[in-house]
Design a protein around this motif. Structure first.
Motif, PDB file in Angstrom:
ATOM      1  N   GLU A 121      23.231   2.720  48.643  1.00  0.00           N
ATOM      2  CA  GLU A 121      23.991   1.659  47.968  1.00  0.00           C
ATOM      3  C   GLU A 121      23.784   0.309  48.649  1.00  0.00           C
ATOM      4  OE1 GLU A 121      28.133   2.694  47.660  1.00  0.00           O
ATOM      5  OE2 GLU A 121      27.674   4.590  46.687  1.00  0.00           O
ATOM      6  N   GLN A 122      23.701   0.353  49.992  1.00  0.00           N
ATOM      7  CA  GLN A 122      23.567  -0.919  50.732  1.00  0.00           C
ATOM      8  C   GLN A 122      22.300  -1.675  50.355  1.00  0.00           C
ATOM      9  OE1 GLN A 122      23.857  -0.052  54.893  1.00  0.00           O
ATOM     10  NE2 GLN A 122      25.796   1.027  54.580  1.00  0.00           N
ATOM     11  N   ALA A 123      21.276  -0.923  49.950  1.00  0.00           N
ATOM     12  CA  ALA A 123      20.027  -1.572  49.548  1.00  0.00           C
ATOM     13  C   ALA A 123      20.281  -2.489  48.348  1.00  0.00           C
ATOM     14  CB  ALA A 123      18.995  -0.512  49.195  1.00  0.00           C
ATOM     15  N   ILE A 124      21.254  -2.130  47.518  1.00  0.00           N
ATOM     16  CA  ILE A 124      21.559  -2.942  46.339  1.00  0.00           C
ATOM     17  C   ILE A 124      22.682  -3.940  46.642  1.00  0.00           C
ATOM     18  CG2 ILE A 124      22.382  -2.839  43.936  1.00  0.00           C
ATOM     19  CD1 ILE A 124      19.430  -1.809  44.498  1.00  0.00           C
ATOM     20  N   THR A 125      23.689  -3.507  47.428  1.00  0.00           N
ATOM     21  CA  THR A 125      24.818  -4.421  47.679  1.00  0.00           C
ATOM     22  C   THR A 125      24.409  -5.578  48.594  1.00  0.00           C
ATOM     23  OG1 THR A 125      25.632  -3.069  49.512  1.00  0.00           O
ATOM     24  CG2 THR A 125      26.560  -2.617  47.354  1.00  0.00           C
ATOM     25  N   THR A 126      23.296  -5.427  49.310  1.00  0.00           N
ATOM     26  CA  THR A 126      22.818  -6.531  50.151  1.00  0.00           C
ATOM     27  C   THR A 126      21.709  -7.329  49.454  1.00  0.00           C
ATOM     28  OG1 THR A 126      21.282  -5.037  51.242  1.00  0.00           O
ATOM     29  CG2 THR A 126      23.386  -5.400  52.351  1.00  0.00           C
ATOM     30  N   SER A 127      21.385  -6.953  48.208  1.00  0.00           N
ATOM     31  CA  SER A 127      20.344  -7.709  47.498  1.00  0.00           C
ATOM     32  C   SER A 127      20.939  -9.033  47.010  1.00  0.00           C
ATOM     33  CB  SER A 127      19.796  -6.902  46.315  1.00  0.00           C
ATOM     34  OG  SER A 127      20.571  -7.149  45.168  1.00  0.00           O
ATOM     35  N   GLU A 128      20.062  -9.910  46.570  1.00  0.00           N
ATOM     36  CA  GLU A 128      20.552 -11.230  46.136  1.00  0.00           C
ATOM     37  C   GLU A 128      21.010 -11.231  44.690  1.00  0.00           C
ATOM     38  OE1 GLU A 128      17.642 -14.242  47.184  1.00  0.00           O
ATOM     39  OE2 GLU A 128      17.318 -13.113  49.043  1.00  0.00           O
ATOM     40  N   ALA A 129      20.905 -10.095  44.022  1.00  0.00           N
ATOM     41  CA  ALA A 129      21.354 -10.028  42.624  1.00  0.00           C
ATOM     42  C   ALA A 129      22.860  -9.768  42.575  1.00  0.00           C
ATOM     43  CB  ALA A 129      20.618  -8.906  41.906  1.00  0.00           C
ATOM     44  N   GLU A 130      23.473 -10.035  41.407  1.00  0.00           N
ATOM     45  CA  GLU A 130      24.843  -9.547  41.167  1.00  0.00           C
ATOM     46  C   GLU A 130      24.735  -8.032  41.111  1.00  0.00           C
ATOM     47  OE1 GLU A 130      26.487 -10.734  37.429  1.00  0.00           O
ATOM     48  OE2 GLU A 130      25.782 -12.782  37.663  1.00  0.00           O
ATOM     49  N   TRP A 131      25.704  -7.321  41.660  1.00  0.00           N
ATOM     50  CA  TRP A 131      25.609  -5.858  41.609  1.00  0.00           C
ATOM     51  C   TRP A 131      26.938  -5.218  41.250  1.00  0.00           C
ATOM     52  CZ3 TRP A 131      29.067  -3.568  44.792  1.00  0.00           C
ATOM     53  CH2 TRP A 131      29.499  -4.294  45.911  1.00  0.00           C
ATOM     54  N   THR A 132      26.827  -4.040  40.660  1.00  0.00           N
ATOM     55  CA  THR A 132      27.976  -3.159  40.431  1.00  0.00           C
ATOM     56  C   THR A 132      27.488  -1.748  40.731  1.00  0.00           C
ATOM     57  OG1 THR A 132      28.704  -4.586  38.616  1.00  0.00           O
ATOM     58  CG2 THR A 132      29.724  -2.404  38.752  1.00  0.00           C
ATOM     59  N   ILE A 133      28.357  -0.941  41.363  1.00  0.00           N
ATOM     60  CA  ILE A 133      28.002   0.457  41.626  1.00  0.00           C
ATOM     61  C   ILE A 133      28.876   1.340  40.734  1.00  0.00           C
ATOM     62  CG2 ILE A 133      27.819   2.279  43.381  1.00  0.00           C
ATOM     63  CD1 ILE A 133      26.215  -0.090  44.284  1.00  0.00           C
ATOM     64  N   VAL A 134      28.255   2.299  40.045  1.00  0.00           N
ATOM     65  CA  VAL A 134      29.049   3.322  39.353  1.00  0.00           C
ATOM     66  C   VAL A 134      28.898   4.619  40.155  1.00  0.00           C
ATOM     67  CG1 VAL A 134      29.078   2.277  37.070  1.00  0.00           C
ATOM     68  CG2 VAL A 134      27.200   3.747  37.651  1.00  0.00           C
ATOM     69  N   GLY A 135      30.031   5.138  40.610  1.00  0.00           N
ATOM     70  CA  GLY A 135      30.023   6.305  41.497  1.00  0.00           C
ATOM     71  C   GLY A 135      30.741   7.487  40.857  1.00  0.00           C
ATOM     72  N   PRO A 136      30.025   8.284  40.065  1.00  0.00           N
ATOM     73  CA  PRO A 136      30.691   9.384  39.371  1.00  0.00           C
ATOM     74  C   PRO A 136      30.859  10.637  40.225  1.00  0.00           C
ATOM     75  CG  PRO A 136      28.394   9.248  38.690  1.00  0.00           C
ATOM     76  CD  PRO A 136      28.604   8.156  39.704  1.00  0.00           C
ATOM     77  N   GLY A 137      31.794  11.487  39.796  1.00  0.00           N
ATOM     78  CA  GLY A 137      31.893  12.843  40.315  1.00  0.00           C
ATOM     79  C   GLY A 137      30.871  13.723  39.612  1.00  0.00           C
ATOM     80  N   TRP A 138      31.067  15.025  39.706  1.00  0.00           N
ATOM     81  CA  TRP A 138      30.120  15.939  39.059  1.00  0.00           C
ATOM     82  C   TRP A 138      30.162  15.757  37.553  1.00  0.00           C
ATOM     83  CZ3 TRP A 138      30.465  21.338  41.886  1.00  0.00           C
ATOM     84  CH2 TRP A 138      29.849  21.200  43.138  1.00  0.00           C
TER      85      TRP A 138
END
Ligand SMILES: NC(=O)c1ccc[n+]([C@@H]2O[C@H](COP(=O)([O-])OP(=O)(O)OC[C@H]3O[C@@H](n4cnc5c(N)ncnc54)[C@H](OP(=O)(O)O)[C@@H]3O)[C@@H](O)[C@H]2O)c1
Length: 281
Positions: free
Chosen positions: A119-136
């Motif tokens: 996730e850090q690879a994206i949260t530290t990028s210069e783009a706007e980001w959102t993470i979707v973190g699903p369960g099973w």
């Protein structure tokens, strides 16, 4: 034209989805469990989608294939085939950089509930980001993971009576689509679950009620390794499954998250309703 009229027209065009229609969105994992829904839902909104997977010439293991998929794209849905493997972090870091360099301004990453290193690879990028973190995913019972066992009618797992708030891929996709197309999701990680936690016995009962008879058989870790390897699986894979099962058995993942309902303004799809809507033939 005076400024008020200009703003009025821009506002009406925005409400009509005009600007969204101008956006081109890259969907990686386009043939996968979430990517198919993301693609369908974006197209239903009139948005242009560029689908990426290996048969379309995009390969996570070959960076030279990425460039053409990042041309004229404003926004990207990132579904790595397995976010938990060590190489995912490096893939995502290089992909994030390449995307920003090509002018992609918004990235939505499919991850999981616990914080995953990649996730850090994206949260530290210069783009706007959102993470979707699903369960099973519910779709583990139909398209992957447990699907073969369900077909055979015997779901034998080392999961005791642990409960899990399984989530429908359609809901994961709907939240991803909101993050891809709307403002207001920047810098957020959404934890996505169904509306209630079910034991595997309850999930099997719901699938049985929906027309596919299946029994859940709880196994000890030793019994699971024995059955898995007797069925042709490798010991390493069996042990990997045991590690994941042990995390679930700790009870860390049984909590229901309000995020699907908060983002979509409607309850998450219930497992029993989802099961009834599947073709089990
Ligand atoms: N299943 C769960 O319960 C669960 C829960 C939480 C998180 N996750 C995460 O969700 C992600 C999987 O997403 P999903 O279930 O939507 O996908 P999926 O159903 O596993 O499908 C994988 C997609 O990626 C493509 N793909 C596979 N290998 C590729 C490669 N080397 N290069 C380019 N594309 C490739 C596949 O298409 P082709 O084969 O045609 O290339 C397919 O479109 C993983 O990161 C997983 O860790 C899963």
């Amino acid at each position: 034209m005076n400024m008020t009229l200009t703003f009025y027209i821009m506002d009406r065009l925005s409400q009509a989805g005009f600007y969204e229609g101008m956006t081109r969105i890259l969907v990686t994992g386009a043939t996968g469990k979430t990517g198919t829904h993301v693609t369908r839902q974006l197209r239903a909104k009139g948005i242009e989608v560029l689908e990426a997977n290996r048969s379309r010439g995009f390969d996570w293991s070959d960076e030279s294939t990425w460039d053409t998929f990042l041309s004229d794209v404003d926004v990207a849905y990132i579904a790595h085939p397995d976010i938990t493997v060590p190489e995912a972090e490096d893939d995502l870091r290089r992909f994030g950089k390449a995307a920003v360099a090509r002018g992609v301004r918004r990235l939505v990453l499919l991850s999981a509930r616990p914080e995953i290193k990649g996730e850090q690879a994206i949260t530290t990028s210069e783009a706007e980001w959102t993470i979707v973190g699903p369960g099973w995913f519910n779709e583990n019972f139909t398209l992957a993971g447990f699907a073969e066992a369900v077909r055979r009618g015997r779901l034998a797992l080392p999961l005791g009576d642990v409960t899990e708030p399984f989530v429908a891929a359609a809901d994961i996709a709907a939240v991803a689509v909101a993050a891809l197309t709307e403002d207001g999701h920047r810098g957020r990680k959404y934890k996505l679950t169904g509306p209630r936690a079910l034991s595997f016995a309850e999930a099997a009962a719901a699938i049985t009620a929906a027309g596919r008879p299946v029994t859940y058989v709880p196994l000890s870790p030793g019994e699971f390794i024995e059955e898995f390897t007797a069925d042709g699986g490798s010991r390493a894979d069996a042990e990997h499954h045991i590690t994941i099962a042990a995390m679930s058995m700790g009870g860390e993942f049984t909590a229901v998250s309000p995020d699907v309902e908060q983002v979509l303004g409607r309850p998450a799809i219930d497992f029993a309703d989802w099961a009834k809507a599947q073709d089990w033939s």
